[in-house]
Design a protein around this motif. Sequence first.
Motif, PDB file in Angstrom:
ATOM      1  N   MET A   1       3.524  -8.845   5.377  1.00  0.00           N
ATOM      2  CA  MET A   1       4.447  -9.595   4.550  1.00  0.00           C
ATOM      3  C   MET A   1       4.251  -9.268   3.069  1.00  0.00           C
ATOM      4  O   MET A   1       5.217  -9.110   2.350  1.00  0.00           O
ATOM      5  CB  MET A   1       4.270 -11.095   4.779  1.00  0.00           C
ATOM      6  N   ILE A   2       3.004  -9.166   2.605  1.00  0.00           N
ATOM      7  CA  ILE A   2       2.749  -8.898   1.203  1.00  0.00           C
ATOM      8  C   ILE A   2       3.297  -7.526   0.816  1.00  0.00           C
ATOM      9  O   ILE A   2       3.909  -7.369  -0.241  1.00  0.00           O
ATOM     10  CB  ILE A   2       1.244  -9.023   0.877  1.00  0.00           C
ATOM     11  N   ARG A   3       3.127  -6.530   1.678  1.00  0.00           N
ATOM     12  CA  ARG A   3       3.657  -5.195   1.400  1.00  0.00           C
ATOM     13  C   ARG A   3       5.174  -5.236   1.224  1.00  0.00           C
ATOM     14  O   ARG A   3       5.710  -4.620   0.312  1.00  0.00           O
ATOM     15  CB  ARG A   3       3.295  -4.227   2.521  1.00  0.00           C
ATOM     16  N   THR A   4       5.850  -5.947   2.098  1.00  0.00           N
ATOM     17  CA  THR A   4       7.308  -6.048   2.020  1.00  0.00           C
ATOM     18  C   THR A   4       7.739  -6.711   0.719  1.00  0.00           C
ATOM     19  O   THR A   4       8.677  -6.259   0.060  1.00  0.00           O
ATOM     20  CB  THR A   4       7.853  -6.826   3.233  1.00  0.00           C
ATOM     21  N   ILE A   5       7.060  -7.762   0.341  1.00  0.00           N
ATOM     22  CA  ILE A   5       7.376  -8.460  -0.909  1.00  0.00           C
ATOM     23  C   ILE A   5       7.205  -7.521  -2.100  1.00  0.00           C
ATOM     24  O   ILE A   5       8.056  -7.469  -2.988  1.00  0.00           O
ATOM     25  CB  ILE A   5       6.506  -9.723  -1.068  1.00  0.00           C
ATOM     26  N   LEU A   6       6.113  -6.757  -2.116  1.00  0.00           N
ATOM     27  CA  LEU A   6       5.881  -5.823  -3.216  1.00  0.00           C
ATOM     28  C   LEU A   6       6.987  -4.782  -3.308  1.00  0.00           C
ATOM     29  O   LEU A   6       7.506  -4.514  -4.394  1.00  0.00           O
ATOM     30  CB  LEU A   6       4.522  -5.134  -3.054  1.00  0.00           C
ATOM     31  N   VAL A   7       7.366  -4.207  -2.182  1.00  0.00           N
ATOM     32  CA  VAL A   7       8.429  -3.199  -2.182  1.00  0.00           C
ATOM     33  C   VAL A   7       9.736  -3.798  -2.685  1.00  0.00           C
ATOM     34  O   VAL A   7      10.429  -3.197  -3.516  1.00  0.00           O
ATOM     35  CB  VAL A   7       8.611  -2.593  -0.769  1.00  0.00           C
ATOM     36  N   GLU A   8      10.074  -4.984  -2.225  1.00  0.00           N
ATOM     37  CA  GLU A   8      11.322  -5.625  -2.637  1.00  0.00           C
ATOM     38  C   GLU A   8      11.306  -6.027  -4.101  1.00  0.00           C
ATOM     39  O   GLU A   8      12.256  -5.752  -4.842  1.00  0.00           O
ATOM     40  CB  GLU A   8      11.600  -6.845  -1.762  1.00  0.00           C
ATOM     41  N   GLU A   9      10.249  -6.681  -4.547  1.00  0.00           N
ATOM     42  CA  GLU A   9      10.203  -7.177  -5.921  1.00  0.00           C
ATOM     43  C   GLU A   9      10.045  -6.063  -6.948  1.00  0.00           C
ATOM     44  O   GLU A   9      10.567  -6.161  -8.050  1.00  0.00           O
ATOM     45  CB  GLU A   9       9.086  -8.210  -6.083  1.00  0.00           C
ATOM     46  N   PHE A  10       9.312  -5.001  -6.605  1.00  0.00           N
ATOM     47  CA  PHE A  10       9.148  -3.876  -7.521  1.00  0.00           C
ATOM     48  C   PHE A  10      10.294  -2.872  -7.392  1.00  0.00           C
ATOM     49  O   PHE A  10      10.354  -1.891  -8.116  1.00  0.00           O
ATOM     50  CB  PHE A  10       7.819  -3.149  -7.283  1.00  0.00           C
ATOM     51  N   GLU A  11      11.205  -3.139  -6.428  1.00  0.00           N
ATOM     52  CA  GLU A  11      12.374  -2.291  -6.183  1.00  0.00           C
ATOM     53  C   GLU A  11      11.966  -0.841  -5.970  1.00  0.00           C
ATOM     54  O   GLU A  11      12.494   0.095  -6.580  1.00  0.00           O
ATOM     55  CB  GLU A  11      13.385  -2.425  -7.319  1.00  0.00           C
ATOM     56  N   LEU A  12      11.021  -0.646  -5.062  1.00  0.00           N
ATOM     57  CA  LEU A  12      10.492   0.681  -4.775  1.00  0.00           C
ATOM     58  C   LEU A  12      11.315   1.382  -3.704  1.00  0.00           C
ATOM     59  O   LEU A  12      11.838   0.751  -2.797  1.00  0.00           O
ATOM     60  CB  LEU A  12       9.034   0.580  -4.312  1.00  0.00           C
ATOM     61  N   ASP A  13      11.375   2.696  -3.804  1.00  0.00           N
ATOM     62  CA  ASP A  13      12.039   3.503  -2.787  1.00  0.00           C
ATOM     63  C   ASP A  13      11.004   3.995  -1.786  1.00  0.00           C
ATOM     64  O   ASP A  13      10.904   5.189  -1.500  1.00  0.00           O
ATOM     65  CB  ASP A  13      12.759   4.692  -3.441  1.00  0.00           C
ATOM     66  N   LEU A  14      10.224   3.079  -1.287  1.00  0.00           N
ATOM     67  CA  LEU A  14       9.163   3.344  -0.314  1.00  0.00           C
ATOM     68  C   LEU A  14       9.268   2.319   0.800  1.00  0.00           C
ATOM     69  O   LEU A  14       9.776   1.220   0.592  1.00  0.00           O
ATOM     70  CB  LEU A  14       7.778   3.178  -0.943  1.00  0.00           C
ATOM     71  N   PRO A  16       7.216  -0.313   3.228  1.00  0.00           N
ATOM     72  CA  PRO A  16       6.004  -1.106   3.019  1.00  0.00           C
ATOM     73  C   PRO A  16       4.729  -0.391   3.459  1.00  0.00           C
ATOM     74  O   PRO A  16       3.695  -0.491   2.812  1.00  0.00           O
ATOM     75  CB  PRO A  16       6.242  -2.362   3.849  1.00  0.00           C
ATOM     76  N   GLU A  17       4.811   0.377   4.545  1.00  0.00           N
ATOM     77  CA  GLU A  17       3.634   1.079   5.054  1.00  0.00           C
ATOM     78  C   GLU A  17       3.206   2.247   4.168  1.00  0.00           C
ATOM     79  O   GLU A  17       2.096   2.754   4.286  1.00  0.00           O
ATOM     80  CB  GLU A  17       3.885   1.568   6.487  1.00  0.00           C
ATOM     81  N   GLU A  18       4.062   2.650   3.250  1.00  0.00           N
ATOM     82  CA  GLU A  18       3.758   3.778   2.360  1.00  0.00           C
ATOM     83  C   GLU A  18       3.003   3.364   1.093  1.00  0.00           C
ATOM     84  O   GLU A  18       2.547   4.227   0.341  1.00  0.00           O
ATOM     85  CB  GLU A  18       5.047   4.487   1.943  1.00  0.00           C
ATOM     86  N   LEU A  19       2.862   2.078   0.852  1.00  0.00           N
ATOM     87  CA  LEU A  19       2.157   1.625  -0.346  1.00  0.00           C
ATOM     88  C   LEU A  19       0.684   1.999  -0.266  1.00  0.00           C
ATOM     89  O   LEU A  19       0.045   1.847   0.770  1.00  0.00           O
ATOM     90  CB  LEU A  19       2.266   0.102  -0.500  1.00  0.00           C
ATOM     91  N   ASP A  20       0.161   2.479  -1.372  1.00  0.00           N
ATOM     92  CA  ASP A  20      -1.259   2.801  -1.483  1.00  0.00           C
ATOM     93  C   ASP A  20      -1.984   1.508  -1.855  1.00  0.00           C
ATOM     94  O   ASP A  20      -1.671   0.894  -2.871  1.00  0.00           O
ATOM     95  CB  ASP A  20      -1.452   3.863  -2.569  1.00  0.00           C
ATOM     96  N   ALA A  21      -2.947   1.117  -1.051  1.00  0.00           N
ATOM     97  CA  ALA A  21      -3.649  -0.151  -1.269  1.00  0.00           C
ATOM     98  C   ALA A  21      -4.385  -0.199  -2.600  1.00  0.00           C
ATOM     99  O   ALA A  21      -4.620  -1.278  -3.134  1.00  0.00           O
ATOM    100  CB  ALA A  21      -4.625  -0.412  -0.127  1.00  0.00           C
ATOM    101  N   ASP A  22      -4.726   0.958  -3.147  1.00  0.00           N
ATOM    102  CA  ASP A  22      -5.494   0.989  -4.388  1.00  0.00           C
ATOM    103  C   ASP A  22      -4.689   1.464  -5.595  1.00  0.00           C
ATOM    104  O   ASP A  22      -5.252   1.644  -6.673  1.00  0.00           O
ATOM    105  CB  ASP A  22      -6.731   1.870  -4.207  1.00  0.00           C
ATOM    106  N   ALA A  23      -3.393   1.652  -5.427  1.00  0.00           N
ATOM    107  CA  ALA A  23      -2.551   2.089  -6.545  1.00  0.00           C
ATOM    108  C   ALA A  23      -2.342   0.938  -7.522  1.00  0.00           C
ATOM    109  O   ALA A  23      -2.046  -0.185  -7.121  1.00  0.00           O
ATOM    110  CB  ALA A  23      -1.207   2.589  -6.036  1.00  0.00           C
ATOM    111  N   ASP A  24      -2.526   1.219  -8.794  1.00  0.00           N
ATOM    112  CA  ASP A  24      -2.323   0.225  -9.842  1.00  0.00           C
ATOM    113  C   ASP A  24      -0.828  -0.078  -9.963  1.00  0.00           C
ATOM    114  O   ASP A  24      -0.009   0.840 -10.057  1.00  0.00           O
ATOM    115  CB  ASP A  24      -2.866   0.774 -11.162  1.00  0.00           C
TER     116      ASP A  24
END
Length: 80
Positions: A1-14, A16-24
Amino acid sequence: MIRTILVEEFELDLGPEELDADADFVSEYEADSLAIIQVLARIERELGCSLSKEQLGEVVTLRGVTELFARARSGAAGHD
């Protein structure tokens, strides 16, 4: 759920599974402080827990957010 929220709120073209856990969030995903606050508010609302202002400094990566909310949900937030 947190990954999905980040992708949606940051408006990323990724996905959720593509997010790097340690990316600033700021340098890697170009998130500004308002976007980060919106992410936190949404996660707090959807997970039913809240953070203190002192904990906001930990919100710079997906790993940091995930660990912070895990502690908050377990009742250990702020008691390190």
